[in-house]
Design a protein around this motif. Structure first.
Motif, PDB file in Angstrom:
ATOM      1  N   ARG A 132       0.811  -1.381  -0.081  1.00  0.00           N
ATOM      2  CA  ARG A 132      -0.191  -0.083  -0.031  1.00  0.00           C
ATOM      3  C   ARG A 132       0.896   1.440  -0.078  1.00  0.00           C
ATOM      4  O   ARG A 132       1.787   1.255   0.645  1.00  0.00           O
ATOM      5  CB  ARG A 132      -0.928  -0.079   1.257  1.00  0.00           C
ATOM      6  CG  ARG A 132      -2.132  -0.993   1.270  1.00  0.00           C
ATOM      7  CD  ARG A 132      -2.799  -0.879   2.562  1.00  0.00           C
ATOM      8  NE  ARG A 132      -1.991  -1.246   3.923  1.00  0.00           N
ATOM      9  CZ  ARG A 132      -1.751  -0.243   4.489  1.00  0.00           C
ATOM     10  NH1 ARG A 132      -1.973   1.131   4.566  1.00  0.00           N
ATOM     11  NH2 ARG A 132      -1.061  -0.510   5.636  1.00  0.00           N
ATOM     12  N   PRO A 133       0.699   2.346  -0.682  1.00  0.00           N
ATOM     13  CA  PRO A 133       1.499   3.401  -1.083  1.00  0.00           C
ATOM     14  C   PRO A 133       1.308   4.205   0.312  1.00  0.00           C
ATOM     15  O   PRO A 133       2.652   4.580   0.789  1.00  0.00           O
ATOM     16  CB  PRO A 133       0.706   4.209  -2.042  1.00  0.00           C
ATOM     17  CG  PRO A 133      -0.017   3.552  -2.803  1.00  0.00           C
ATOM     18  CD  PRO A 133      -0.428   2.314  -1.907  1.00  0.00           C
ATOM     19  N   PRO A 134       0.574   4.359   1.231  1.00  0.00           N
ATOM     20  CA  PRO A 134       0.754   4.931   2.705  1.00  0.00           C
ATOM     21  C   PRO A 134       1.489   4.149   3.251  1.00  0.00           C
ATOM     22  O   PRO A 134       2.547   4.580   4.037  1.00  0.00           O
ATOM     23  CB  PRO A 134      -0.692   4.939   3.110  1.00  0.00           C
ATOM     24  CG  PRO A 134      -1.663   4.787   1.892  1.00  0.00           C
ATOM     25  CD  PRO A 134      -0.923   4.145   1.224  1.00  0.00           C
ATOM     26  N   PHE A 135       1.749   2.699   3.364  1.00  0.00           N
ATOM     27  CA  PHE A 135       2.643   2.109   4.212  1.00  0.00           C
ATOM     28  C   PHE A 135       3.930   2.307   3.941  1.00  0.00           C
ATOM     29  O   PHE A 135       4.991   2.451   4.442  1.00  0.00           O
ATOM     30  CB  PHE A 135       2.250   0.419   3.997  1.00  0.00           C
ATOM     31  CG  PHE A 135       3.226  -0.484   4.772  1.00  0.00           C
ATOM     32  CD1 PHE A 135       3.312  -0.632   5.995  1.00  0.00           C
ATOM     33  CD2 PHE A 135       4.278  -0.995   3.880  1.00  0.00           C
ATOM     34  CE1 PHE A 135       4.144  -1.737   6.613  1.00  0.00           C
ATOM     35  CE2 PHE A 135       5.305  -1.878   4.446  1.00  0.00           C
ATOM     36  CZ  PHE A 135       5.191  -2.085   5.826  1.00  0.00           C
ATOM     37  N   THR A 136       4.259   2.164   2.336  1.00  0.00           N
ATOM     38  CA  THR A 136       5.669   2.517   1.932  1.00  0.00           C
ATOM     39  C   THR A 136       6.127   3.830   2.338  1.00  0.00           C
ATOM     40  O   THR A 136       7.139   4.136   2.607  1.00  0.00           O
ATOM     41  CB  THR A 136       5.594   2.268   0.359  1.00  0.00           C
ATOM     42  OG1 THR A 136       5.016   0.988  -0.102  1.00  0.00           O
ATOM     43  CG2 THR A 136       6.929   2.447  -0.260  1.00  0.00           C
ATOM     44  N   GLY A 137       5.122   4.857   2.075  1.00  0.00           N
ATOM     45  CA  GLY A 137       5.437   6.341   2.525  1.00  0.00           C
ATOM     46  C   GLY A 137       6.026   6.401   3.816  1.00  0.00           C
ATOM     47  O   GLY A 137       7.047   6.893   4.309  1.00  0.00           O
ATOM     48  N   GLY A 138       5.084   5.854   4.944  1.00  0.00           N
ATOM     49  CA  GLY A 138       5.403   5.711   6.122  1.00  0.00           C
ATOM     50  C   GLY A 138       6.594   5.120   6.570  1.00  0.00           C
ATOM     51  O   GLY A 138       7.591   5.622   7.658  1.00  0.00           O
ATOM     52  N   LEU A 139       6.990   4.017   5.817  1.00  0.00           N
ATOM     53  CA  LEU A 139       8.287   3.352   6.248  1.00  0.00           C
ATOM     54  C   LEU A 139       9.310   3.987   5.716  1.00  0.00           C
ATOM     55  O   LEU A 139      10.393   4.264   6.521  1.00  0.00           O
ATOM     56  CB  LEU A 139       8.135   1.973   5.514  1.00  0.00           C
ATOM     57  CG  LEU A 139       9.409   0.995   5.118  1.00  0.00           C
ATOM     58  CD1 LEU A 139       9.841   0.596   6.955  1.00  0.00           C
ATOM     59  CD2 LEU A 139       9.304  -0.142   4.578  1.00  0.00           C
ATOM     60  N   ILE A 140       9.416   4.356   4.548  1.00  0.00           N
ATOM     61  CA  ILE A 140      10.455   5.040   4.012  1.00  0.00           C
ATOM     62  C   ILE A 140      10.646   6.665   4.779  1.00  0.00           C
ATOM     63  O   ILE A 140      12.005   7.025   5.034  1.00  0.00           O
ATOM     64  CB  ILE A 140      10.198   5.379   2.795  1.00  0.00           C
ATOM     65  CG1 ILE A 140      10.450   4.253   1.931  1.00  0.00           C
ATOM     66  CG2 ILE A 140      11.719   6.283   1.988  1.00  0.00           C
ATOM     67  CD1 ILE A 140      10.389   4.203   0.240  1.00  0.00           C
ATOM     68  N   ALA A 141       9.761   7.428   5.069  1.00  0.00           N
ATOM     69  CA  ALA A 141       9.815   8.543   6.032  1.00  0.00           C
ATOM     70  C   ALA A 141      10.525   8.258   7.336  1.00  0.00           C
ATOM     71  O   ALA A 141      11.244   9.071   7.802  1.00  0.00           O
ATOM     72  CB  ALA A 141       8.400   9.177   6.273  1.00  0.00           C
ATOM     73  N   SER A 142      10.023   7.153   8.040  1.00  0.00           N
ATOM     74  CA  SER A 142      10.565   6.526   9.289  1.00  0.00           C
ATOM     75  C   SER A 142      12.015   6.224   9.023  1.00  0.00           C
ATOM     76  O   SER A 142      12.875   6.771   9.776  1.00  0.00           O
ATOM     77  CB  SER A 142       9.791   5.603   9.794  1.00  0.00           C
ATOM     78  OG  SER A 142       8.506   5.850   9.977  1.00  0.00           O
ATOM     79  N   ALA A 143      12.455   5.449   8.088  1.00  0.00           N
ATOM     80  CA  ALA A 143      13.593   5.083   7.968  1.00  0.00           C
ATOM     81  C   ALA A 143      14.819   6.152   7.579  1.00  0.00           C
ATOM     82  O   ALA A 143      15.834   6.112   7.807  1.00  0.00           O
ATOM     83  CB  ALA A 143      13.663   3.734   7.006  1.00  0.00           C
ATOM     84  N   GLY A 144      14.193   7.043   6.806  1.00  0.00           N
ATOM     85  CA  GLY A 144      14.858   8.324   6.444  1.00  0.00           C
ATOM     86  C   GLY A 144      15.447   9.066   7.533  1.00  0.00           C
ATOM     87  O   GLY A 144      16.351   9.900   7.187  1.00  0.00           O
ATOM     88  N   SER A 145      14.586   9.115   8.670  1.00  0.00           N
ATOM     89  CA  SER A 145      15.090   9.827   9.830  1.00  0.00           C
ATOM     90  C   SER A 145      16.375   9.287  10.308  1.00  0.00           C
ATOM     91  O   SER A 145      17.243   9.875  10.920  1.00  0.00           O
ATOM     92  CB  SER A 145      14.179   9.710  10.994  1.00  0.00           C
ATOM     93  OG  SER A 145      14.066   8.513  11.359  1.00  0.00           O
TER      94      SER A 145
END
Length: 427
Positions: A132-145
């Motif tokens: 799911r795009p929101p799951f992907t976005g949430g994962l990458i936003a969190s890992a990006g930190s």
């Protein structure tokens, strides 16, 4: 009165969306003019002297190095390595996203840059893989930190300069906490992918494919070894390492991978210069803000007040964590570090907290702030890159935030996780 003149206009300007560097400068100027303790020329002098620092030279170099390596094909090759190593597992693309963010963090030193570079490549691939795009976005936003926790990290350079501690020691202290957060995100992402029934990739890679892919990516994989190995080995300073990173990224992008064109360089230089100038303006203005605090003895009074109110070091760390988590939701990371370090470090030091350990705790807190609204910069970048509505992205990022908060508690109350590696190297 001076404290009110400093903080109230600053908060009002933040609420009406005045850029944070401008807000800090104007609030400081108003407080200084009313107090009359120093002349107005102090502001101009402070803007210059605050950024006239050898360690701070690492900031524009790391920004430029990250841009050059992102455009030069290094991030693409890191992704290919992840695909051949983890693609066959259930939730493999989610694992790849976190691992790639961890590697790119060791190149760029910036959270938003990590989200933009990795998200642009992985979000379309993960959508095709059933995520799911929101799951992907949430994962990458969190890992990006992880870009501000895993060294080299621009906020670590800023903290080390503000707290007068070794940049090298800060870098070394961030390795284990950054790895722990990365592993925790991988475990949760893998579990969630299995729960949602996302199938593993049917593509199989032979041992020869794996060897060839790793060999093709050897120049990208060498970046953390070159930069961090040189720093920890005492070959060069972090500032010198940042300049070497620029030269390395330029040579590899232009002459090895040949994905970087000479015609691209002026755009990259201009973008990096704009980013660096914004950072330096924030640093200069925030330093003046911090000096006004020092002139008014606000840090000393706050330290005395808190230590009289709460004497238990455990409770003091809880209060500091809560404050930093709240601050991280509305204040930019670098400004928060420069403003709050002179206020909170004396409080932590009075409780027996090591300045390096406190720095890692502070940066980990503010890294979480990159994924929390209203100033969750990683969320905005992921939303734009993946074309995902922000409200849906925020809901999907919530479980990842819980995971990061659990690791934050572990980092806070087990100092050996931060101080063990520097101690091992005799620092």
């Amino acid at each position: 009165m001076i404290s009110a003149l400093l903080f109230i206009p600053f908060l009002v300007m933040l609420l009406v969306s005045v850029p944070i560097g401008i807000a800090l400068g104007l609030a400081s100027t108003l407080a200084l003019l009313v107090s009359g303790k120093v002349s107005s020329s102090y502001i101009a002098q402070g803007l210059v002297t605050s950024i006239d620092s050898f360690p701070l030279m690492a900031v524009p170099f790391f920004v430029l190095a990250g841009d050059l390596m992102g455009h030069g094909g290094l991030s693409k090759r890191l992704l290919k390595v992840g695909l051949v190593l983890f693609g066959r597992y259930s939730g493999g693309l989610a694992i790849i996203a976190v691992v790639t963010c961890m590697f790119f963090a060791a190149i760029s030193g910036s959270g938003p840059a990590t989200v933009a570079a990795v998200g642009a490549i992985l979000m379309p691939a993960m959508a095709k893989g059933g995520y799911r795009p929101p799951f992907t976005g949430g994962l990458i936003a969190s890992a990006g930190s992880l870009g501000v926790i895993i060294p080299p990290s621009i906020p670590m350079v800023i903290y080390a300069t503000s707290a007068n501690v070794s940049v090298t020691k800060m870098f070394m202290a961030g390795v284990v906490p950054g790895a722990l957060i990365g592993i925790a995100l991988i475990v949760y992402a893998w579990f969630q992918a299995r729960r949602e029934g996302i199938e593993r990739s049917t593509e199989r890679h032979s041992f020869n494919d794996i060897v060839v892919t790793i060999w093709e990516a050897k120049w990208a994989l060498m970046v953390p070894v070159l930069i961090l190995g040189g720093i920890y080995g005492g070959v060069f300073t972090p500032t010198e390492a940042s300049a070497i990173g620029v030269i390395y990224g330029l040579i590899v992008g232009l002459f090895v991978y040949r994905e970087l064109k000479f015609s691209d360089l002026h755009h990259i230089f201009a973008s990096s210069a704009l980013t660096s100038a914004t950072i330096m303006l924030i640093v200069g203005a925030a330093t003046i803000f911090g000096r006004v605090l020092a002139i008014e003895r606000i840090p000393v009074m706050m330290a005395d007040y808190i230590t009289q109110l709460v004497s238990n070091p455990l409770m003091i760390l809880i209060l500091i964590n809560l404050l930093l988590l709240v601050v991280g939701t509305f204040m930019e990371t670098l400004a928060a570090i420069i403003i709050l370090t002179p206020i909170l470090l004396p409080v932590a030091a009075a409780s027996g907290v090591d300045p390096v350990h406190f720095g890692i705790v502070m940066i980990a807190n503010l890294a979480i702030g990159m994924v929390t609204p209203p100033v969750g910069v990683n969320l905005f970048v992921a939303s734009r890159v993946g074309n995902i509505p922000l409200e849906r992205l925020m809901r999907s990022a919530a479980p990842f935030l819980v995971v990061m908060l659990l690791i934050l508690a572990l980092i806070t109350y087990v100092p050996a996780l931060s101080l063990g590696l520097p101690a091992l190297f005799g620092m």
